[in-house]
Design an enzyme around this catalytic site. Structure first.
Site, short mmCIF file in Angstrom:
data_model
loop_
_atom_site.label_atom_id
_atom_site.label_comp_id
_atom_site.label_asym_id
_atom_site.label_seq_id
_atom_site.Cartn_x
_atom_site.Cartn_y
_atom_site.Cartn_z
N ASN A 1 9.85 -9.57 -11.84
CA ASN A 1 10.90 -8.59 -12.10
C ASN A 1 11.38 -8.03 -10.77
O ASN A 1 10.84 -8.36 -9.71
CB ASN A 1 10.42 -7.48 -13.05
CG ASN A 1 9.23 -6.70 -12.51
OD1 ASN A 1 9.11 -6.46 -11.30
ND2 ASN A 1 8.32 -6.31 -13.40
N ARG A 2 12.40 -7.20 -10.81
CA ARG A 2 13.00 -6.74 -9.55
C ARG A 2 11.99 -5.98 -8.69
O ARG A 2 11.93 -6.17 -7.47
CB ARG A 2 14.21 -5.85 -9.83
CG ARG A 2 14.94 -5.39 -8.57
CD ARG A 2 16.15 -4.52 -8.86
NE ARG A 2 16.77 -4.09 -7.61
CZ ARG A 2 16.38 -3.03 -6.92
NH1 ARG A 2 15.36 -2.30 -7.34
NH2 ARG A 2 16.99 -2.71 -5.78
N LYS A 3 11.18 -5.13 -9.32
CA LYS A 3 10.20 -4.35 -8.57
C LYS A 3 9.20 -5.27 -7.87
O LYS A 3 8.86 -5.08 -6.70
CB LYS A 3 9.47 -3.39 -9.51
CG LYS A 3 8.43 -2.52 -8.83
CD LYS A 3 7.75 -1.59 -9.83
CE LYS A 3 6.67 -0.76 -9.15
NZ LYS A 3 5.98 0.13 -10.12
N GLU A 4 8.71 -6.28 -8.60
CA GLU A 4 7.76 -7.23 -8.02
C GLU A 4 8.41 -8.05 -6.90
O GLU A 4 7.77 -8.31 -5.87
CB GLU A 4 7.23 -8.16 -9.12
CG GLU A 4 6.35 -7.45 -10.14
CD GLU A 4 6.18 -8.23 -11.43
OE1 GLU A 4 5.26 -7.89 -12.20
OE2 GLU A 4 6.97 -9.16 -11.68
N ASP B 1 7.29 -10.58 -21.27
CA ASP B 1 6.54 -11.64 -21.95
C ASP B 1 7.48 -12.54 -22.73
O ASP B 1 7.34 -13.76 -22.73
CB ASP B 1 5.52 -11.03 -22.92
CG ASP B 1 4.52 -10.12 -22.25
OD1 ASP B 1 4.27 -10.31 -21.05
OD2 ASP B 1 3.99 -9.22 -22.93
#
Length: 490
Positions: A205-208, A275
């Site tokens: 995701n963007r944060k990761e 998921d």
């Protein structure tokens, strides 16, 4: 047969090997109306609770729900939560669980306290040990995973950093899969993408992604530039960055980036949406689709998932309704075959906060008067259900010479109209039983009725709904059309 139906047939023949961190998701729903006298904390008046298979287990459930087979390898503790998870997964006919039990650690369990009315999360409590699995457990996991690679069409690693996907497990699985020519998708948790070296696709995701690449990732160009370095480090073919309401961007090692905007939807709960994305990407790619098709399917599935409460799965029917334009849905998709199917559609619409309308009739020969009522009814709601008298019901009301068209033909004509979302056939003389089941927000009839004459008006009014009367078009009635046809006049 549509391309979507062909894709579903291919999905039904695929097998996904899913490996990752299994957890028990519990949702406690209630409301806060006071502060505790014992401490300055809110008191939650619990109304209901539910449990779901979460984490990588939710990925497996989504794989199965969309129609593929799933071989699932995960880790549980020797405790009540682990036994509950084992029992829940055993109910899934399309999941083959291979669960390793580690008595030295608890089963990961997350309890979320949620406002029933506002669908907002108020508190989460976690029971977990996030340390890496021991060398003995690592070996037991590999003994469960590696023999299954030959059976799988694609491998999906769902990393929640709860100990299953250690560096040894990740490297061993990816190396073995590559030797067999199997693609590997990784939903990563580690900011060190190098440990996933050799995977086909990473789906942070963007944060990761920002954490791993130290990039701003505010535009597609930002993501594309940072992804190239990350892909070189991870030696992967592509990277897909999910960005919540901003959609998702796929950057291939070779070729142009692909961006798919998020579908507009009323968000109720984002738990497990990632998921769903990973699961749908895996099954659609395994079925032979290209990147763009897989992304569109994953985006549509995410839109369905976030419109539901809790950790949710997405069915082929829900995905079809989200992907295909409304007017493109086949007539049979709009004609309800059972009360259970009706309840499912209603629950789906209400989760999305949609206003449901209802009207009814025989609709024996569709004419402009019918069209006016149906169009007005659809304009007063978000989803319109049409109650259709069965053949036996029409004969009792209109006589033995009616209906002119049988109930299936009448239902298909109605279902072909863009104004109509569902057609429900009822066998009684009135739709009262159907109205009690639906409890529409708006009840619509032609203006040749008074409000008190409209069947079910009191049920709708008692729930704060609206009864709408539509002016009729003079000179149009099925009875008069039938008589004119018999007389040979116009």
């Amino acid at each position: 047969m549509s391309r979507f139906d062909t894709l579903l047939q291919s999905i039904a023949r695929t097998t996904v090997l899913c490996v990752g961190d299994l957890m028990l998701d519990e949702f406690v729903y209630g409301e806060v109306s006071r502060i505790s006298p014992e401490a300055p904390t809110p008191v939650i008046a619990v109304q209901r609770s539910e449990i779901n298979v979460g984490g990588a287990g939710n990925v497996a459930r989504n794989i199965a729900a969309i129609g593929a087979r799933c071989i699932f390898v995960g880790l549980i503790g020797d405790d009540e939560a682990g036994r509950t998870l084992s029992a829940e997964i055993a109910r899934e006919s399309r999941i083959e669980p291979l669960l390793v039990c580690d008595p030295a650690r608890p089963t990961t369990r997350k309890v979320r306290f949620v406002s029933e009315h506002f669908s907002t999360h108020m508190l989460r409590a976690d029971w977990e040990t996030a340390s890496a699995a021991s060398s003995e457990i690592e070996q037991r996991l590999l003994d469960a995973i590696l023999p299954q690679l030959q059976r799988a069409d694609i491998v999906l690693l769902s990393d929640y950093a709860k100990g299953v996907l250690t560096e040894r497990v990740i490297v061993s699985v990816i190396e073995a899969a590559r030797k067999l020519g199997k693609r590997v998708i990784v939903d990563p948790k580690s900011a060190n993408f190098a440990i996933y070296r050799g995977a086909t696709l990473l789906t942070p995701n963007r944060k990761e992604f920002v954490s791993a690449t130290r990039s701003a990732a505010e535009t597609v160009d930002d993501i594309a530039a940072a992804a190239q370095d990350a892909m070189a480090l991870a030696d992967c073919e592509a990277m897909l960055v999910t960005q919540s309401e901003h959609g998702m961007t796929l950057v291939p090692r070779v070729g142009e980036p692909i961006h798919v905007p998020a579908m507009p939807v009323k968000v109720r709960d984002v738990s497990g949406a990632g998921d769903t994305v990973a699961a749908v990407l895996a099954v659609v790619l395994a079925a032979g689709a290209d990147w763009a098709t897989a992304m569109r399917a994953a985006s549509a599935a995410a839109a369905v998932a976030v419109s539901k409460n809790g950790t949710a799965v997405v069915t082929p029917a829900e995905l079809r309704r989200k992907i295909l334009p409304h007017a493109s849905l086949a007539a049979e998709e709009k004609i309800i075959g059972s009360e259970a199917e009706l309840d499912l559609r209603l629950a789906e619409w209400r989760r999305e906060g949609l206003r449901v309308g209802f009207t009814n009739g025989c609709f024996d020969i569709l004419h402009p008067g019918h069209v006016k009522v149906l169009t007005a009814a659809r304009g007063a709601c978000d989803r319109l259900i049409v109650g259709l008298n069965s053949d036996a019901s029409v004969r009792r009301l209109k006589g033995e010479s009616r209906p002119v068209q049988n109930e299936r033909a009448r239902a298909e004509v109605l279902a072909a109209l863009e104004a109509v979302d569902l057609v429900a056939i009822f066998g009684e003389d009135t739709p009262l039983k159907l109205i009690k089941r639906i409890v529409p927000s708006v009840l619509v009839k032609g203006g040749d009725y008074t409000r008190e004459q409209v069947v079910g008006h009191e049920i709708v009014a008692a729930r704060g709904g609206e009864v709408l009367l539509v002016d009729v078009l003079p000179g149009f009635s099925t009875t008069s059309l039938v008589e004119k046809a018999r007389e040979g006049t116009t």
